[in-house]
Design a protein around this motif. Structure first.
Motif, mmCIF file in Angstrom:
data_model
loop_
_atom_site.group_PDB
_atom_site.id
_atom_site.type_symbol
_atom_site.label_atom_id
_atom_site.label_comp_id
_atom_site.label_asym_id
_atom_site.label_seq_id
_atom_site.Cartn_x
_atom_site.Cartn_y
_atom_site.Cartn_z
ATOM 1 N N VAL A 130 46.159 13.938 -31.646
ATOM 2 C CA VAL A 130 44.903 14.689 -31.678
ATOM 3 C C VAL A 130 44.292 14.803 -30.289
ATOM 4 O O VAL A 130 44.141 13.791 -29.592
ATOM 5 N N ALA A 131 43.954 16.028 -29.913
ATOM 6 C CA ALA A 131 43.207 16.239 -28.680
ATOM 7 C C ALA A 131 41.895 16.928 -29.021
ATOM 8 O O ALA A 131 41.867 17.873 -29.803
ATOM 9 N N CYS A 132 40.817 16.423 -28.447
ATOM 10 C CA CYS A 132 39.525 17.081 -28.594
ATOM 11 C C CYS A 132 39.248 17.818 -27.282
ATOM 12 O O CYS A 132 39.269 17.214 -26.209
ATOM 13 N N LEU A 133 39.036 19.125 -27.365
ATOM 14 C CA LEU A 133 38.789 19.955 -26.179
ATOM 15 C C LEU A 133 37.349 20.432 -26.230
ATOM 16 O O LEU A 133 36.956 21.153 -27.147
ATOM 17 N N MET A 134 36.578 20.014 -25.245
ATOM 18 C CA MET A 134 35.142 20.299 -25.259
ATOM 19 C C MET A 134 34.729 21.129 -24.059
ATOM 20 O O MET A 134 34.838 20.688 -22.908
ATOM 21 N N GLY A 135 34.244 22.332 -24.316
ATOM 22 C CA GLY A 135 33.777 23.193 -23.233
ATOM 23 C C GLY A 135 32.400 22.760 -22.766
ATOM 24 O O GLY A 135 31.515 22.540 -23.586
ATOM 25 N N GLU A 136 32.235 22.659 -21.451
ATOM 26 C CA GLU A 136 30.895 22.364 -20.957
ATOM 27 C C GLU A 136 29.976 23.536 -21.288
ATOM 28 O O GLU A 136 30.349 24.702 -21.154
ATOM 29 N N THR A 137 28.755 23.207 -21.706
ATOM 30 C CA THR A 137 27.790 24.234 -22.108
ATOM 31 C C THR A 137 26.406 23.630 -21.971
ATOM 32 O O THR A 137 26.240 22.405 -22.039
ATOM 33 N N ALA A 144 40.836 19.536 -31.890
ATOM 34 C CA ALA A 144 39.450 19.590 -32.356
ATOM 35 C C ALA A 144 38.633 20.207 -31.232
ATOM 36 O O ALA A 144 38.595 19.668 -30.126
ATOM 37 N N LEU A 145 37.997 21.338 -31.518
ATOM 38 C CA LEU A 145 37.308 22.076 -30.461
ATOM 39 C C LEU A 145 35.801 21.918 -30.574
ATOM 40 O O LEU A 145 35.254 21.867 -31.673
ATOM 41 N N GLY A 146 35.136 21.865 -29.434
ATOM 42 C CA GLY A 146 33.689 21.734 -29.451
ATOM 43 C C GLY A 146 33.103 21.962 -28.073
ATOM 44 O O GLY A 146 33.787 22.415 -27.147
ATOM 45 N N GLY A 147 31.814 21.652 -27.949
ATOM 46 C CA GLY A 147 31.135 21.778 -26.678
ATOM 47 C C GLY A 147 30.612 20.431 -26.239
ATOM 48 O O GLY A 147 30.418 19.541 -27.062
ATOM 49 N N VAL A 148 30.413 20.270 -24.936
ATOM 50 C CA VAL A 148 29.790 19.056 -24.434
ATOM 51 C C VAL A 148 28.557 19.501 -23.639
ATOM 52 O O VAL A 148 28.653 20.315 -22.727
ATOM 53 N N PRO A 149 27.378 19.008 -24.014
ATOM 54 C CA PRO A 149 26.149 19.514 -23.406
ATOM 55 C C PRO A 149 25.919 18.950 -22.005
ATOM 56 O O PRO A 149 26.090 17.754 -21.775
ATOM 57 N N THR A 150 25.556 19.858 -21.070
ATOM 58 C CA THR A 150 25.276 19.425 -19.690
ATOM 59 C C THR A 150 23.774 19.378 -19.434
ATOM 60 O O THR A 150 23.337 18.798 -18.449
ATOM 61 N N GLY A 151 22.976 20.034 -20.278
ATOM 62 C CA GLY A 151 21.528 20.016 -20.102
ATOM 63 C C GLY A 151 21.021 21.065 -19.121
ATOM 64 O O GLY A 151 19.819 21.211 -18.919
ATOM 65 N N GLU A 152 21.921 21.786 -18.496
ATOM 66 C CA GLU A 152 21.508 22.869 -17.579
ATOM 67 C C GLU A 152 22.502 24.016 -17.694
ATOM 68 O O GLU A 152 23.621 23.823 -18.181
ATOM 69 N N VAL A 163 24.059 29.561 -27.751
ATOM 70 C CA VAL A 163 25.392 29.860 -28.250
ATOM 71 C C VAL A 163 26.187 30.358 -27.051
ATOM 72 O O VAL A 163 25.727 31.217 -26.308
ATOM 73 N N ASP A 164 27.361 29.817 -26.826
ATOM 74 C CA ASP A 164 27.999 30.005 -25.519
ATOM 75 C C ASP A 164 29.436 30.558 -25.607
ATOM 76 O O ASP A 164 30.418 29.813 -25.530
ATOM 77 N N PRO A 165 29.568 31.892 -25.693
ATOM 78 C CA PRO A 165 30.912 32.488 -25.769
ATOM 79 C C PRO A 165 31.729 32.283 -24.489
ATOM 80 O O PRO A 165 32.963 32.269 -24.550
ATOM 81 N N LYS A 166 31.062 32.099 -23.336
ATOM 82 C CA LYS A 166 31.817 31.858 -22.101
ATOM 83 C C LYS A 166 32.495 30.496 -22.161
ATOM 84 O O LYS A 166 33.638 30.346 -21.726
ATOM 85 N N SER A 167 31.790 29.525 -22.667
ATOM 86 C CA SER A 167 32.390 28.208 -22.817
ATOM 87 C C SER A 167 33.534 28.275 -23.833
ATOM 88 O O SER A 167 34.595 27.662 -23.640
ATOM 89 N N ALA A 168 33.320 29.065 -24.878
ATOM 90 C CA ALA A 168 34.381 29.246 -25.879
ATOM 91 C C ALA A 168 35.614 29.878 -25.238
ATOM 92 O O ALA A 168 36.759 29.479 -25.502
ATOM 93 N N ALA A 169 35.398 30.874 -24.359
ATOM 94 C CA ALA A 169 36.521 31.528 -23.684
ATOM 95 C C ALA A 169 37.301 30.531 -22.828
ATOM 96 O O ALA A 169 38.535 30.585 -22.758
ATOM 97 N N VAL A 186 25.416 26.462 -17.064
ATOM 98 C CA VAL A 186 26.716 26.100 -16.502
ATOM 99 C C VAL A 186 27.254 27.274 -15.680
ATOM 100 O O VAL A 186 27.172 28.427 -16.111
ATOM 101 N N ASP A 187 27.752 26.995 -14.466
ATOM 102 C CA ASP A 187 28.389 28.038 -13.651
ATOM 103 C C ASP A 187 29.887 28.076 -13.903
ATOM 104 O O ASP A 187 30.450 29.110 -14.210
ATOM 105 N N GLU A 188 30.492 26.887 -13.732
ATOM 106 C CA GLU A 188 31.933 26.816 -13.909
ATOM 107 C C GLU A 188 32.234 26.069 -15.207
ATOM 108 O O GLU A 188 31.750 24.948 -15.399
ATOM 109 N N TYR A 189 33.027 26.696 -16.040
ATOM 110 C CA TYR A 189 33.191 26.167 -17.389
ATOM 111 C C TYR A 189 34.376 25.221 -17.489
ATOM 112 O O TYR A 189 35.466 25.603 -17.903
#
Lengths: 251, 251, 251, 251
Positions: free
Chosen positions: D181-188, D119-127, D193-199, D129-132
């Motif tokens: 099940v693994a949920c993988l969440m890119g920091e964003t 399950a893929l998604g993002g996790v919000p950092t509120g600022e 909309v964050d294609p870098k986090s998606a990458a 992001v430099d390193e994803y």
């Protein structure tokens, strides 16, 4: 618990009763009249309706005893036609629940051989009211002449937004089921709990059904409210007018 | 998944247990007490309730393992009567769901031969509290004298808005099913997570049920919270008072 | 009452009829066209749909008689193909209700042997419109050439947010059931009730289906609206432009 | 239409496939990855899920053809394990609907003999992001070592508010049904909309499942987005920083 539960509290024999509904709404007009009838007649709690469509809560009484949210039917004998009064602190909180609960109310009315229904409420004018007209809407036009004689005013397409909630559904669903339903709406500012508007609706109801109750308590409450309004108007004179926001929470 | 699913995690034999409910609510008072009981007794997770009426989410634990939103029952033996403690991070998110989930909680209580229920919560005062009174509401008046002896205060028609959510429904639905239900509500500002109010409720519960737990952890948490409040009051002296908005998110 | 109730009011024999839907929505474009067709043809009310998914209310007519919230089907014969016109003051108030009610509308269409459906509405441009283009979306691409001939414009992925509500579901659910469905959307600011946009949609529909009605009443209403807009534009010149908020409530 | 309808569009034979879910959410991270997989593999649309729990709407395609709101399964063969990709523009709009739709998704996975779910998604950092970093949560702890090797970071009790929506329910309900099940969440940041986090999430997924796709399109999109962010940061230097409100609608 079932979706809607009708609890038989006591039996009562009523002579050709009419259903009078007064639940919370604009100016609490309907509820004030219904509570007045319960208090000023030798009333008996006969049915109690619980439903998961009411808010998930209990009310706490004078003794600290909590009872599940309900809407209640009282048998209220009068010197004229007997009344079956429906009142309480809740309406359904979702649209389909509104329809289902209203059908149940009509089922209870059926059980008591009711064929005439009066749904009481207020109609907001947006400004303080001087003369308390009672506006009517009916399930069939035949009901109008008698109500007209009792002082009810009928206006084309009013209230403009229709009649919402239990009162509206009693007219709509009740009419479809063959009940004779009149909705009596006291004009009221919409900002205040309005015992004067309630008294106007009560007058019409008593005239129409030919019964009498002691109005002292309702008049006292109206006087108190009048004092509040006067104080507000003095404040208006001195400073800026109270906002709708201020008005909305007085009562 | 069914609408509501009760998962048996472990069996436990409890001696004449009472149900103690503490779910999220005003000041998190009920939840703090329930969590305290789970932590300070030799507790066992016995039942886990999932429902589509809970939010669609998982919680992630220390190990990064997610588990489906649930409300949990713990068997908590004490030196007095045994406790069946109901706690968790969720209440139902819709009205009918609230009713249905509460009935399920009572079914579980029935399975454990529970007849006495304590629903714990907070009652908001709107201002910082000095003396932590515990206000009570009961399903039947017979329960009052003993609770009165334990320090519970009963007030006519309070809380004014009734008791909302699971605690309210345990009183309302539980009372209808023959449970003896008391709702114990610690006074709390309503703006802060309030371990002091929780301690007051815990004191009453321990006195009434005649058991003891170690209060150190709860007291520590209360001390920390007191420091926060003092800092806030100093800030108040220096500049403008923190708004309700500020207060609401502290804890 | 059932969840959705279809009341047969009168029978009517229609020759190869098409369903024309116009319910409240952006600029009330669809509703204006549908009401125009009901008024300007020898229309007969044939079916009335009630549902607990509509708001819990009655509407009060000229005589003070209340009738339960409904959406209505009218048989409207024309000099071209006959029309079955669906109009009213309500859409469903919950998502699942929207789906269920739309399926019922298609069931009624089936009963009248309808296979072609026109869902009418507006598409908001966010600014006052000079030229009233009619934008189309269809359930299958075969329908496009004829509509193109009648002046409908097809644009890739427009409207960007999709088509929401009954019109959208008639395309989506109707297409799945084998109906030929076209959604015709008049461009409109989105801030005003827009009879000009309605006239543009009506033109397209009449051209496409080869029938005629008297446009005078709709044109009059458009002229009135134009006066309002001109007054607004003069005000804009003199002082600051009316905000979207101002515009939203004019009509 | 049934409450939830699974439409078989085409059959496909997949070799030991894994389910990869990417629906709209924080930073559209999951959706970007899922769409990338559909575009960069020889994908086939195999199942289409409609439900009255999705919004009542159609989407209009390039040809002006509307299709009913759906969530879609694509068979995506890769040089490593085959993928069954679940993506679309909608999540359920009510709580119980979320649960029921998620169970249906798992039923479809079952039909394709899937046992591993991502399950893929993002996790919000509120600022910004430099390193994803890619944060993980799993249905059982055994899954962690391999994911750890692929660069996933596990953090105690994060995200703090749990995982909400379809991704969360796949972990919770899927875990209960025996899926891994693994949920993988890119920091964003949560604002863009964050294609870098998606990458970053895609990198982890490809490493873990040992397959490769062409990242050019996603990288291009990331570059474009970087330009937008740089422009925003220059504006920040010149004047006041863009508000969260500004940021929220860029993408």
């Amino acid at each position: 618990m079932e979706e809607i539960l009708v609890e038989s509290v006591e039996e009562a024999s009523l002579d050709d009763p009419v259903l009078v509904e007064g639940l919370p709404g604009v100016g609490h007009v309907g509820k004030l009249v219904a509570e007045h009838l319960v208090e000023e007649t030798e009333s008996t709690l006969v049915r109690r309706v619980h439903s998961e469509h009411f808010p998930p809560q209990v009310e706490v009484d004078d003794d600290g005893v909590g009872s599940l949210a309900s809407v209640d039917f009282y048998a209220c004998p009068t010197d004229g036609r007997d009344l079956l009064v429906l009142t309480g602190n809740h309406q359904a909180s979702d649209g389909p629940g509104h329809y289902r609960v209203a059908e149940t109310f009509l089922d209870v009315a059926d059980d008591f051989d009711v064929s005439d229904v009066f749904a009481l409420g207020g109609v907001p004018t947006g400004e303080l009211v001087d003369e308390y007209t009672v506006v009517g809407a009916v399930s069939d036009a035949d009901l109008k002449p008698d109500l007209d004689d009792a002082g009810v005013e009928f206006r084309a397409e009013e209230p403009a937004g229709g009649i919402v909630g239990t009162s509206g559904l009693l007219v709509g669903l009740g009419g479809r089921r063959g009940f004779h339903v009149a909705c009596l709406m006291g004009e009221t500012s919409g900002y205040l709990v309005d015992p004067k508007s309630a008294a106007a609706v009560l007058d019409v109801l008593e005239t129409h059904l030919d019964f009498e109750t002691d109005h002292d308590a309702l008049d006292d409450r109206a006087d108190e409210m009048e004092d509040v309004v006067e104080q507000m108007q003095q404040m208006e004179g001195q400073q800026q007018a109270p906002s709708e926001e201020d008005l909305r929470y007085i009562g």
